[in-house]
Motif scaffolding. Structure first.
Motif, PDB file in Angstrom:
ATOM      1  N   THR A  92      57.328  70.578   4.911  1.00 51.16           N
ATOM      2  CA  THR A  92      56.764  70.547   3.562  1.00 51.16           C
ATOM      3  C   THR A  92      55.599  71.519   3.416  1.00 51.16           C
ATOM      4  N   GLY A  93      55.011  71.919   4.540  1.00 54.18           N
ATOM      5  CA  GLY A  93      53.814  72.749   4.486  1.00 54.18           C
ATOM      6  C   GLY A  93      52.555  71.959   4.206  1.00 54.18           C
ATOM      7  N   ALA A  94      52.709  70.675   3.889  1.00 52.87           N
ATOM      8  CA  ALA A  94      51.566  69.790   3.660  1.00 52.87           C
ATOM      9  C   ALA A  94      51.345  68.928   4.905  1.00 52.87           C
ATOM     10  N   ILE A  95      50.124  68.529   5.117  1.00 50.49           N
ATOM     11  CA  ILE A  95      49.816  67.663   6.265  1.00 50.49           C
ATOM     12  C   ILE A  95      49.967  66.218   5.801  1.00 50.49           C
ATOM     13  N   ASP A  96      51.188  65.702   5.951  1.00 50.09           N
ATOM     14  CA  ASP A  96      51.467  64.321   5.592  1.00 50.09           C
ATOM     15  C   ASP A  96      51.210  63.420   6.807  1.00 50.09           C
ATOM     16  N   LYS A  97      51.548  62.145   6.700  1.00 52.26           N
ATOM     17  CA  LYS A  97      51.249  61.195   7.770  1.00 52.26           C
ATOM     18  C   LYS A  97      51.916  61.583   9.092  1.00 52.26           C
ATOM     19  N   PRO A  98      53.241  61.855   9.143  1.00 55.27           N
ATOM     20  CA  PRO A  98      53.855  62.227  10.419  1.00 55.27           C
ATOM     21  C   PRO A  98      53.221  63.490  11.027  1.00 55.27           C
ATOM     22  N   THR A  99      52.868  64.447  10.182  1.00 55.57           N
ATOM     23  CA  THR A  99      52.264  65.686  10.683  1.00 55.57           C
ATOM     24  C   THR A  99      50.865  65.425  11.228  1.00 55.57           C
ATOM     25  N   ALA A 100      50.100  64.598  10.516  1.00 56.98           N
ATOM     26  CA  ALA A 100      48.746  64.262  10.974  1.00 56.98           C
ATOM     27  C   ALA A 100      48.793  63.539  12.316  1.00 56.98           C
ATOM     28  N   LEU A 101      49.718  62.591  12.456  1.00 59.06           N
ATOM     29  CA  LEU A 101      49.836  61.853  13.717  1.00 59.06           C
ATOM     30  C   LEU A 101      50.239  62.779  14.868  1.00 59.06           C
ATOM     31  N   LYS A 102      51.138  63.716  14.577  1.00 57.43           N
ATOM     32  CA  LYS A 102      51.566  64.663  15.606  1.00 57.43           C
ATOM     33  C   LYS A 102      50.410  65.590  15.992  1.00 57.43           C
ATOM     34  N   LEU A 103      49.615  66.026  15.023  1.00 60.13           N
ATOM     35  CA  LEU A 103      48.454  66.864  15.322  1.00 60.13           C
ATOM     36  C   LEU A 103      47.445  66.108  16.187  1.00 60.13           C
ATOM     37  N   GLN A 104      47.247  64.817  15.888  1.00 61.59           N
ATOM     38  CA  GLN A 104      46.354  64.005  16.710  1.00 61.59           C
ATOM     39  C   GLN A 104      46.863  63.925  18.146  1.00 61.59           C
ATOM     40  N   GLU A 105      48.150  63.700  18.282  1.00 57.99           N
ATOM     41  CA  GLU A 105      48.760  63.605  19.612  1.00 57.99           C
ATOM     42  C   GLU A 105      48.641  64.925  20.373  1.00 57.99           C
ATOM     43  N   GLN A 106      48.908  66.015  19.674  1.00 55.75           N
ATOM     44  CA  GLN A 106      48.858  67.330  20.312  1.00 55.75           C
ATOM     45  C   GLN A 106      47.437  67.707  20.716  1.00 55.75           C
ATOM     46  N   LEU A 107      46.442  67.268  19.933  1.00 57.75           N
ATOM     47  CA  LEU A 107      45.061  67.573  20.291  1.00 57.75           C
ATOM     48  C   LEU A 107      44.681  66.901  21.607  1.00 57.75           C
ATOM     49  N   VAL A 108      45.063  65.631  21.762  1.00 57.62           N
ATOM     50  CA  VAL A 108      44.765  64.925  23.009  1.00 57.62           C
ATOM     51  C   VAL A 108      45.426  65.630  24.191  1.00 57.62           C
ATOM     52  N   GLU A 109      46.692  66.024  24.014  1.00 54.65           N
ATOM     53  CA  GLU A 109      47.393  66.729  25.102  1.00 54.65           C
ATOM     54  C   GLU A 109      46.733  68.077  25.385  1.00 54.65           C
ATOM     55  N   LEU A 110      46.275  68.742  24.326  1.00 55.59           N
ATOM     56  CA  LEU A 110      45.621  70.036  24.470  1.00 55.59           C
ATOM     57  C   LEU A 110      44.349  69.902  25.307  1.00 55.59           C
ATOM     58  N   ILE A 111      43.564  68.882  24.982  1.00 59.73           N
ATOM     59  CA  ILE A 111      42.310  68.660  25.699  1.00 59.73           C
ATOM     60  C   ILE A 111      42.574  68.212  27.132  1.00 59.73           C
ATOM     61  N   ARG A 112      43.611  67.412  27.326  1.00 56.31           N
ATOM     62  CA  ARG A 112      43.901  66.858  28.645  1.00 56.31           C
ATOM     63  C   ARG A 112      44.569  67.857  29.603  1.00 56.31           C
ATOM     64  N   ASN A 113      45.164  68.902  29.066  1.00 54.68           N
ATOM     65  CA  ASN A 113      45.885  69.867  29.909  1.00 54.68           C
ATOM     66  C   ASN A 113      44.893  70.636  30.780  1.00 54.68           C
ATOM     67  N   PRO A 114      44.980  70.505  32.109  1.00 49.65           N
ATOM     68  CA  PRO A 114      44.036  71.202  32.990  1.00 49.65           C
ATOM     69  C   PRO A 114      44.026  72.717  32.794  1.00 49.65           C
ATOM     70  N   GLU A 115      45.155  73.285  32.401  1.00 46.39           N
ATOM     71  CA  GLU A 115      45.218  74.735  32.214  1.00 46.39           C
ATOM     72  C   GLU A 115      44.344  75.193  31.044  1.00 46.39           C
ATOM     73  N   ASN A 116      44.064  74.286  30.101  1.00 48.47           N
ATOM     74  CA  ASN A 116      43.219  74.620  28.956  1.00 48.47           C
ATOM     75  C   ASN A 116      41.751  74.255  29.185  1.00 48.47           C
ATOM     76  N   ASP A 117      41.466  73.667  30.332  1.00 50.27           N
ATOM     77  CA  ASP A 117      40.118  73.197  30.634  1.00 50.27           C
ATOM     78  C   ASP A 117      39.293  74.353  31.186  1.00 50.27           C
ATOM     79  N   VAL A 118      38.553  75.019  30.311  1.00 51.01           N
ATOM     80  CA  VAL A 118      37.837  76.232  30.709  1.00 51.01           C
ATOM     81  C   VAL A 118      36.754  75.941  31.744  1.00 51.01           C
ATOM     82  N   MET A 119      36.126  74.779  31.660  1.00 51.66           N
ATOM     83  CA  MET A 119      35.104  74.434  32.647  1.00 51.66           C
ATOM     84  C   MET A 119      35.719  74.187  34.017  1.00 51.66           C
TER      85      MET A 119
END
Length: 483
Positions: A444-471
């Motif tokens: 849809t191009g809009a951030i509806d409920k399923p898209t928002a939930l998926k973005l939340q999930e992806q953010l946690v995975e993004l932060i948790r991925n050791p390869e993305n952990d710059v420190m």
């Protein structure tokens, strides 16, 4: 007696005010009962200071009696006394000193247990506002996007202004499975955000370990609980048995805990005879706690810290840096350099109050400054993102902090939004459509409920991925240079 979190020190130094408090009671006729041993000593000495103190208590007694006898409505004696104590503590202007009524004290003591139900975030009172120190690893607070230094303004639409820290925490906590809406103010944003968090059972598993490439061990400490030192020792022994060549100790987001745990862990890492910390009392007297380790570890050690590393974790970080000679990487820590103890009263109320400073091995006071890293590394922009709420829909031409959060997450995931200022333009819409296509969502191009939930999930995975952990990656690189 032991004290957890940012009240982690076992000192019992009772001030004159506290002595007076615990030796007062109220008779049935409303007059004060003063224990003879205290006030007879005041009258015997006869010094001007003692007479002034007794006059102040006379004023307190007179106020109590006037309200009891003459106030328009009937008053509760216990509430008057609680209010007097509360007023004394608040007059200190110290966010770490607090009087807790029996209900608040019960919440405080329950936080010492191995698990609890709530959102999973350590908080403090800073500049008069409830402030997130750090969300607990894997907690609902972390998944919902709460970050260190977020200020909580309202809970379920109710303002926290004027409430104590424990009164505020009591409103935030609640049974597993229930939702709570937090209105927060994030650093750098002028508009409050509303974040809904689903409460859950929060286990306090404080130690985890891994062996990374190049035989580099990593031990993560999320808190300092009763068994943390024991679990740390076991993890360290296991890694050393696997021919570990270098060690990373991760203290990021660690809000503190038992001082005893810090001392035990320091005794495994800090060379013998070196101070772990100093305690300085109100008169300037200092006493050092020193390490008993025999020798020094044969491998290099790097420590990770950030602004969510507070209190006891700052003690360990400073000890490893200044006494152990190890390298700190990350951001300056939280900056809490005072010592608290608690006093339980017969009615199960509780007084927590500051009685000393703690100093680093080199006798530096890090209060409100934090422990400084040797190598400064900052988090990528998406770490500050507030995931868009699943309760609202965001679309073309909207402009908000939550749209900005979505843009930061999308950029972190490799989707080009063209901007991260919170304005939902055509390029952002295109990035959202591509994200939806890649995750089998309706495009849809809009951030509806399923898209928002998926973005939340992806953010946690993004932060948790050791390869993305710059420190973490910087710590690995530093250790590889020394192997």
């Amino acid at each position: 007696m032991y004290v957890r979190g940012r009240t982690a020190f076992l000192f019992v130094i009772l001030s004159i005010v506290l002595t007076a408090l615990v030796t007062m009671a109220v008779l049935s006729d409303g007059s004060w009962l003063r224990e003879a041993s205290v006030f007879s000593s005041l009258s015997e000495s006869g010094s001007p200071v003692d007479r002034d103190l007794e006059e102040e208590f006379d004023k307190l007694e007179e106020t109590y009696e006037l309200l009891q006898k003459n106030y328009l409505h009937e008053v509760d004696s216990a509430k008057l006394i609680d209010g007097a104590i509360q007023g004394m503590v608040e007059s200190l202007g110290d966010p770490y000193s607090e009087y807790m009524d029996p209900e608040a004290a019960d919440h405080f003591h329950s936080s010492l247990e191995s698990s609890f139900e709530g959102i999973g975030a350590e908080v403090t009172m800073q500049d008069g506002r409830v402030t997130i120190v750090a969300p607990i690893d894997g907690s609902p607070a972390e998944k919902a996007g709460l970050r260190p230094n977020d200020q909580v303004l309202r809970v379920d639409g109710e303002s926290l202004e004027g409430l104590t820290l424990n009164e505020s925490v009591a409103k935030i906590r609640g049974p597993k499975g229930t939702e709570v809406e937090l209105e927060i103010l994030r650093s750098g944003s002028s508009t409050p955000l509303k974040i809904t968090v689903t409460r859950d059972e929060i286990p306090l598993e404080t130690v985890s370990s891994d062996m990374l490439d190049h035989n580099i061990g990593k031990i993560r400490l999320s808190n300092f609980a009763e068994k943390t030192a024991e679990d740390f020792a076991a993890s360290l022994k296991q890694l050393e048995g696997q021919n570990m060549q270098g060690l990373i100790i991760d203290l990021r987001g660690n809000p503190g805990g038992y001082l005893a745990a810090v001392e035990e862990i320091s005794n495994l890492l800090v060379p013998e005879g070196r101070p772990i910390l100093w305690i300085e009392d109100r008169d300037g007297n200092k006493k050092a706690t020193k390490s008993s380790l025999d020798g020094k570890k044969p491998y290099p050690i790097v420590v990770l810290i950030d602004r969510g590393s507070a209190s006891a974790s700052e003690i360990l970080a400073a000890a490893l840096k200044e006494a152990g000679g190890y390298t700190l990487i990350g951001e300056p820590s939280f900056g809490k350099g005072t010592v608290q103890t608690t006093r339980d009263f017969k009615d199960n109320s509780n007084l927590k109050y500051t009685i000393a400073k703690w100093l680093t091995p080199d006798q530096n006071w890090v209060h409100e400054k934090g422990v400084q890293p040797d190598i400064k590394v900052t988090y990528p922009p998406y770490y500050e993102a507030t995931p868009p709420s699943a309760e609202e829909e965001w679309k073309r031409d909207d402009n908000s902090e939550q749209v900005r959060g979505a843009q930061l997450i999308l950029e972190g995931l490799g989707y080009d939004t063209g901007r991260t200022d919170g304005y939902f333009d055509a390029e952002t819409e295109s990035a959202v459509e591509t994200f939806q296509r890649d995750h089998n969502l309706k495009q849809t191009g809009a951030i509806d409920k399923p898209t928002a939930l998926k973005l939340q999930e992806q953010l946690v995975e993004l932060i948790r991925n050791p390869e993305n952990d710059v420190m973490l990656q910087r710590a690995v690189d530093e250790l590889k240079k020394r192997l």
